[in-house]
Design a protein around this motif. Structure first.
Motif, PDB file in Angstrom:
ATOM      1  N   GLU A 175       0.700  -1.204   0.114  1.00  0.00           N
ATOM      2  CA  GLU A 175      -0.125   0.152   0.236  1.00  0.00           C
ATOM      3  C   GLU A 175       1.005   1.424  -0.003  1.00  0.00           C
ATOM      4  O   GLU A 175       1.852   1.454   0.613  1.00  0.00           O
ATOM      5  CB  GLU A 175      -0.929  -0.064   1.047  1.00  0.00           C
ATOM      6  CG  GLU A 175      -1.775  -1.049   1.201  1.00  0.00           C
ATOM      7  CD  GLU A 175      -2.788  -0.890   2.484  1.00  0.00           C
ATOM      8  OE1 GLU A 175      -2.739   0.239   3.235  1.00  0.00           O
ATOM      9  OE2 GLU A 175      -3.374  -2.047   2.925  1.00  0.00           O
TER      10      GLU A 175
ATOM     11  N   SER B 125      -8.507  -8.411  -2.334  1.00  0.00           N
ATOM     12  CA  SER B 125      -9.137  -7.635  -1.369  1.00  0.00           C
ATOM     13  C   SER B 125     -10.491  -7.328  -1.366  1.00  0.00           C
ATOM     14  O   SER B 125     -11.003  -7.159  -2.445  1.00  0.00           O
ATOM     15  CB  SER B 125      -7.975  -6.195  -1.478  1.00  0.00           C
ATOM     16  OG  SER B 125      -8.932  -5.339  -0.553  1.00  0.00           O
TER      17      SER B 125
ATOM     18  N   HIS C 248     -11.234  -4.554  -1.473  1.00  0.00           N
ATOM     19  CA  HIS C 248     -11.015  -3.292  -2.322  1.00  0.00           C
ATOM     20  C   HIS C 248     -11.216  -3.709  -3.714  1.00  0.00           C
ATOM     21  O   HIS C 248     -10.722  -2.910  -4.517  1.00  0.00           O
ATOM     22  CB  HIS C 248      -9.977  -2.462  -1.758  1.00  0.00           C
ATOM     23  CG  HIS C 248     -10.103  -2.052  -0.503  1.00  0.00           C
ATOM     24  ND1 HIS C 248     -11.271  -0.954  -0.046  1.00  0.00           N
ATOM     25  CD2 HIS C 248      -9.618  -2.284   0.743  1.00  0.00           C
ATOM     26  CE1 HIS C 248     -11.232  -0.925   1.065  1.00  0.00           C
ATOM     27  NE2 HIS C 248     -10.281  -1.651   1.846  1.00  0.00           N
TER      28      HIS C 248
ATOM     29  N   TRP D 261     -11.714   2.888  -2.454  1.00  0.00           N
ATOM     30  CA  TRP D 261     -10.985   3.130  -1.212  1.00  0.00           C
ATOM     31  C   TRP D 261     -10.379   4.700  -1.389  1.00  0.00           C
ATOM     32  O   TRP D 261      -9.240   4.723  -1.990  1.00  0.00           O
ATOM     33  CB  TRP D 261     -10.006   2.075  -0.970  1.00  0.00           C
ATOM     34  CG  TRP D 261      -9.589   2.095   0.423  1.00  0.00           C
ATOM     35  CD1 TRP D 261     -10.288   2.731   1.862  1.00  0.00           C
ATOM     36  CD2 TRP D 261      -8.596   1.320   0.825  1.00  0.00           C
ATOM     37  NE1 TRP D 261      -9.716   2.200   2.671  1.00  0.00           N
ATOM     38  CE2 TRP D 261      -8.454   1.479   2.387  1.00  0.00           C
ATOM     39  CE3 TRP D 261      -7.627   0.517   0.406  1.00  0.00           C
ATOM     40  CZ2 TRP D 261      -7.649   0.948   3.505  1.00  0.00           C
ATOM     41  CZ3 TRP D 261      -6.770  -0.240   1.290  1.00  0.00           C
ATOM     42  CH2 TRP D 261      -6.644  -0.081   2.632  1.00  0.00           C
TER      43      TRP D 261
ATOM     44  N   TYR E 219      -4.252   1.614  -4.884  1.00  0.00           N
ATOM     45  CA  TYR E 219      -4.313  -0.035  -4.411  1.00  0.00           C
ATOM     46  C   TYR E 219      -5.741  -0.465  -4.921  1.00  0.00           C
ATOM     47  O   TYR E 219      -5.652  -1.788  -5.351  1.00  0.00           O
ATOM     48  CB  TYR E 219      -4.580   0.199  -2.784  1.00  0.00           C
ATOM     49  CG  TYR E 219      -4.494  -1.241  -2.206  1.00  0.00           C
ATOM     50  CD1 TYR E 219      -3.704  -2.024  -1.717  1.00  0.00           C
ATOM     51  CD2 TYR E 219      -5.970  -1.820  -1.918  1.00  0.00           C
ATOM     52  CE1 TYR E 219      -3.457  -3.061  -1.114  1.00  0.00           C
ATOM     53  CE2 TYR E 219      -5.785  -3.011  -1.100  1.00  0.00           C
ATOM     54  CZ  TYR E 219      -4.664  -3.621  -0.974  1.00  0.00           C
ATOM     55  OH  TYR E 219      -4.818  -4.898  -0.149  1.00  0.00           O
TER      56      TYR E 219
ATOM     57  N   GLY F 221     -10.917  -9.112   3.821  1.00  0.00           N
ATOM     58  CA  GLY F 221     -11.139  -8.021   4.810  1.00  0.00           C
ATOM     59  C   GLY F 221     -10.097  -7.349   5.482  1.00  0.00           C
ATOM     60  O   GLY F 221      -8.944  -7.483   5.138  1.00  0.00           O
TER      61      GLY F 221
ATOM     62  N   ASN G 110      -1.880  -2.905   8.085  1.00  0.00           N
ATOM     63  CA  ASN G 110      -3.071  -2.322   8.318  1.00  0.00           C
ATOM     64  C   ASN G 110      -2.930  -1.956   9.990  1.00  0.00           C
ATOM     65  O   ASN G 110      -3.847  -1.679  10.496  1.00  0.00           O
ATOM     66  CB  ASN G 110      -4.421  -2.944   8.075  1.00  0.00           C
ATOM     67  CG  ASN G 110      -4.607  -4.142   8.438  1.00  0.00           C
ATOM     68  OD1 ASN G 110      -3.870  -4.739   9.363  1.00  0.00           O
ATOM     69  ND2 ASN G 110      -5.738  -4.789   8.397  1.00  0.00           N
TER      70      ASN G 110
HETATM   71  C1  BGC Z   1      -6.151  -3.399   3.033  1.00  0.00           C
HETATM   72  C2  BGC Z   1      -5.834  -3.497   4.550  1.00  0.00           C
HETATM   73  C3  BGC Z   1      -7.527  -3.066   4.982  1.00  0.00           C
HETATM   74  C4  BGC Z   1      -8.489  -3.887   4.376  1.00  0.00           C
HETATM   75  C5  BGC Z   1     -10.066  -3.611   4.761  1.00  0.00           C
HETATM   76  C6  BGC Z   1      -6.955  -4.704   2.714  1.00  0.00           C
HETATM   77  O1  BGC Z   1      -6.902  -5.047   1.318  1.00  0.00           O
HETATM   78  O2  BGC Z   1      -4.615  -4.128   2.979  1.00  0.00           O
HETATM   79  O3  BGC Z   1      -5.253  -2.480   5.069  1.00  0.00           O
HETATM   80  O4  BGC Z   1      -7.598  -2.961   6.252  1.00  0.00           O
HETATM   81  O5  BGC Z   1      -8.331  -4.217   3.063  1.00  0.00           O
HETATM   82  O6  BGC Z   1     -10.054  -2.271   4.338  1.00  0.00           O
END
Ligand code: BGC
Length: 273
Positions: free
Chosen positions: A101, A158, A160, A165, A171, A202, A209
């Protein structure tokens, strides 16, 4: 050590396996009987952490070796796959885990920050998936008998890949890319019996993180986003990876398994909105 040993005799490569999710996946696959290549990027401090993961696996009765390689560099990926083959034999399972990240507001995000994240999280996953596909296709000119695949590719994506995000556009874009990279490869390689899937974690308790869970206040804020009301542990991802890497999931391809405690379930609506 898992009692069923569902991955006995298999060879697995886990990228970015010195910490966090990669480390847990390497340990879980080894616990299920796989011989595991523990990838690290940095010849200096990365090697020591890779050695620690290997020692933990060997100490538990498993087999593992450290392998050097920056997944974003084509030449290093080639060398890494050759190294895995010479140390452990023919590859059966690739876990495309390495990821980084580099958050920034969009108006301040440098091209270097954009590029660094895309290079590792998306291009790195492409380079390793391509190398694994080449190895599987060469090994299996004819697909294996029913009930077994000619190799597995597992992307660690992810939440994401679907949740936008803010301040992490690089990312989120990389993971959105992983989603269709994975599904396109699954479609392309299914006739050759190569299975391609993703796990979309998640919030998992890892160094990447730490700021999101490292204090009780941060944890309380984080839990508002997780209907299941706990942070994920790296082992949650390890267990899912064992299943997707084993023949128990033989009919599963092109799937993204969200392992997120419900983070993608619009948590704001859990009280009826
Ligand atoms: C990220 C984390 C984050 C999580 C949920 C992950 O893909 O690397 O930093 O806490 O997604 O938002």
């Amino acid at each position: 050590m898992s009692q069923t040993q569902e991955l006995a005799g298999r060879v697995a490569l886990v990228t970015g396996a010195t910490s966090g999710i990669g480390r847990a996946v390497a340990i879980s696959l080894a616990g299920a009987g796989a011989r595991v290549a523990v990838n690290y990027r940095d010849a200096k401090d990365g090697r020591q952490r890779a050695d620690e993961v290997v020692a933990e696996i060997v100490g538990a009765g498993g087999q593992a070796v450290p392998v050097l390689g920056d997944v974003s560099r084509e030449d290093e990926v080639g060398q890494m796959f050759a190294e895995v083959r010479s140390q452990l034999g023919e590859l059966d399972i690739l876990v495309n885990n390495a990821g980084i990240e580099q958050p920034a507001p969009i108006q301040d995000m440098t091209l270097a920050q954009w590029q660094a994240v895309i290079d590792v999280n998306l291009t790195g996953q492409f380079l390793c998936a391509r190398a694994a596909a080449r190895a599987y296709l060469a090994r299996w000119p004819e697909p294996p008998p029913k009930g077994a695949s000619a190799g597995k590719i597992l992307f660690i994506s992810s939440v994401h890949e679907v949740i936008p995000w803010a301040f992490q556009a690089n990312y989120a874009a990389s993971k959105g890319g992983v989603s269709l990279l994975m599904r396109s490869l699954a479609q392309e390689l299914a006739p050759r019996k190569i299975r391609v899937n993703s796990i979309a974690p998640g919030a998992i308790r890892t160094p990447i993180n730490h700021a999101a869970w490292g204090t009780s206040q941060a944890m309380a804020e984080l839990l508002k986003l997780i209907p299941y009301d706990r942070i994920g542990e790296p082992e949650d991802i390890g267990r899912a990876a064992v299943w997707l890497a084993s023949d128990a999931s033989d009919y599963v391809t092109g799937a993204t398994l969200f392992v997120d405690g419900g983070m993608t379930l619009y948590p704001e609506f859990r009280g009826a909105g």
